[in-house]
Scaffold this active site. Structure first.
Site, PDB file in Angstrom:
ATOM      1  N   ASP A  12       0.853  -1.186   0.000  1.00  0.00           N
ATOM      2  CA  ASP A  12       0.000   0.000   0.000  1.00  0.00           C
ATOM      3  C   ASP A  12       0.893   1.242   0.000  1.00  0.00           C
ATOM      4  O   ASP A  12       2.056   1.174   0.414  1.00  0.00           O
ATOM      5  CB  ASP A  12      -0.894  -0.028   1.241  1.00  0.00           C
ATOM      6  CG  ASP A  12      -1.820   1.162   1.337  1.00  0.00           C
ATOM      7  OD1 ASP A  12      -2.309   1.623   0.285  1.00  0.00           O
ATOM      8  OD2 ASP A  12      -2.055   1.646   2.465  1.00  0.00           O
ATOM      9  N   ASP A  14      -0.438   5.032   0.719  1.00  0.00           N
ATOM     10  CA  ASP A  14      -0.801   6.069   1.681  1.00  0.00           C
ATOM     11  C   ASP A  14      -0.833   5.520   3.101  1.00  0.00           C
ATOM     12  O   ASP A  14      -1.558   4.581   3.412  1.00  0.00           O
ATOM     13  CB  ASP A  14      -2.166   6.658   1.317  1.00  0.00           C
ATOM     14  CG  ASP A  14      -2.149   7.310  -0.057  1.00  0.00           C
ATOM     15  OD1 ASP A  14      -1.094   7.838  -0.441  1.00  0.00           O
ATOM     16  OD2 ASP A  14      -3.187   7.275  -0.752  1.00  0.00           O
TER      17      ASP A  14
END
Length: 217
Positions: A12, A14
């Site tokens: 991922d 953010d």
């Protein structure tokens, strides 16, 4: 786990690689015209601590991307790029999995900023996936910070490392795997990767500064 001749790390962005909440705090202070010190650095998902009004988050997010280059200007989380580079050098396939296309009509801007940020900070990757349901994207192990994503990945019998920040610190039940920094995350991924190679009778890579584990460890 998927069947492949490569070990895949699903990463991922953010809150895991890019300091999303620090940048959004700066943007939100600008949006509201308040001192940044008035906004708590300890936030939960959706940022209710900042007194967001109904529908305001989407407007602020659009402003952040289109007027403040959100996905290009975020600071990398300490150690993220370096850890990913080391793992990639050892043979781990890096698959970026991010959900950044949830507000209409500026997908091109969001994608362009994302690619430029990854290149700017020398984050290596082979695959770049923009997906809401991350369990639909194959990987041997994932690194994720959003509580609902962590829970859905675990429910799908995926191996996922919860990367600690204020949005997931108090998860109930707690995640099966947790990393408080990238050094811990890297160690977990490397351990799983070496075990994967041993199961396939593949030679263990020699990472600079990292000795391979003893056989059977």
């Amino acid at each position: 786990m998927h069947e492949s001749d490569e070990f895949v790390l699903g990463v991922d962005l953010d809150g895991v690689c890019a300091d999303f909440y620090a940048k959004m705090r700066e943007v939100f202070a600008d949006w509201r015209g308040v001192d940044i010190g008035e906004l708590s650095a300890e936030v939960t998902y959706g940022l209710p601590e900042w007194g967001t009004l109904p529908g305001e988050y989407d407007r602020v997010h659009r402003f952040a991307v289109t007027q403040r280059d959100l996905f290009l200007s975020m600071t990398p989380i300490v150690g993220s790029a370096q850890s990913i580079r080391r793992l990639g050098t050892e043979g781990v396939r890096i698959r970026i999995i991010t959900h950044r296309l949830f507000i209409r009509h500026f997908h091109q801007t969001a994608v362009a900023q994302t690619v430029k940020w990854l290149d700017q900070h020398a984050v290596p990757y082979w695959d770049l996936c923009f997906m809401r349901d991350k369990s639909l994207v194959d990987a041997d192990i994932y690194i994720e910070d959003t509580e609902s994503n962590i829970q859905s990945l675990e429910a799908a019998n995926k191996t996922v490392i919860a990367y600690t920040n204020s949005t997931n610190r108090r998860m109930n039940p707690p995640p099966l795997l947790r990393a408080n920094n990238w050094s811990e995350a890297e160690d977990i991924v490397r351990s799983r990767y070496y075990a994967w190679r041993q199961e396939r009778n593949m030679a263990l890579p020699l990472a600079p500064g990292h000795e391979p584990p003893e056989s059977g460890a």
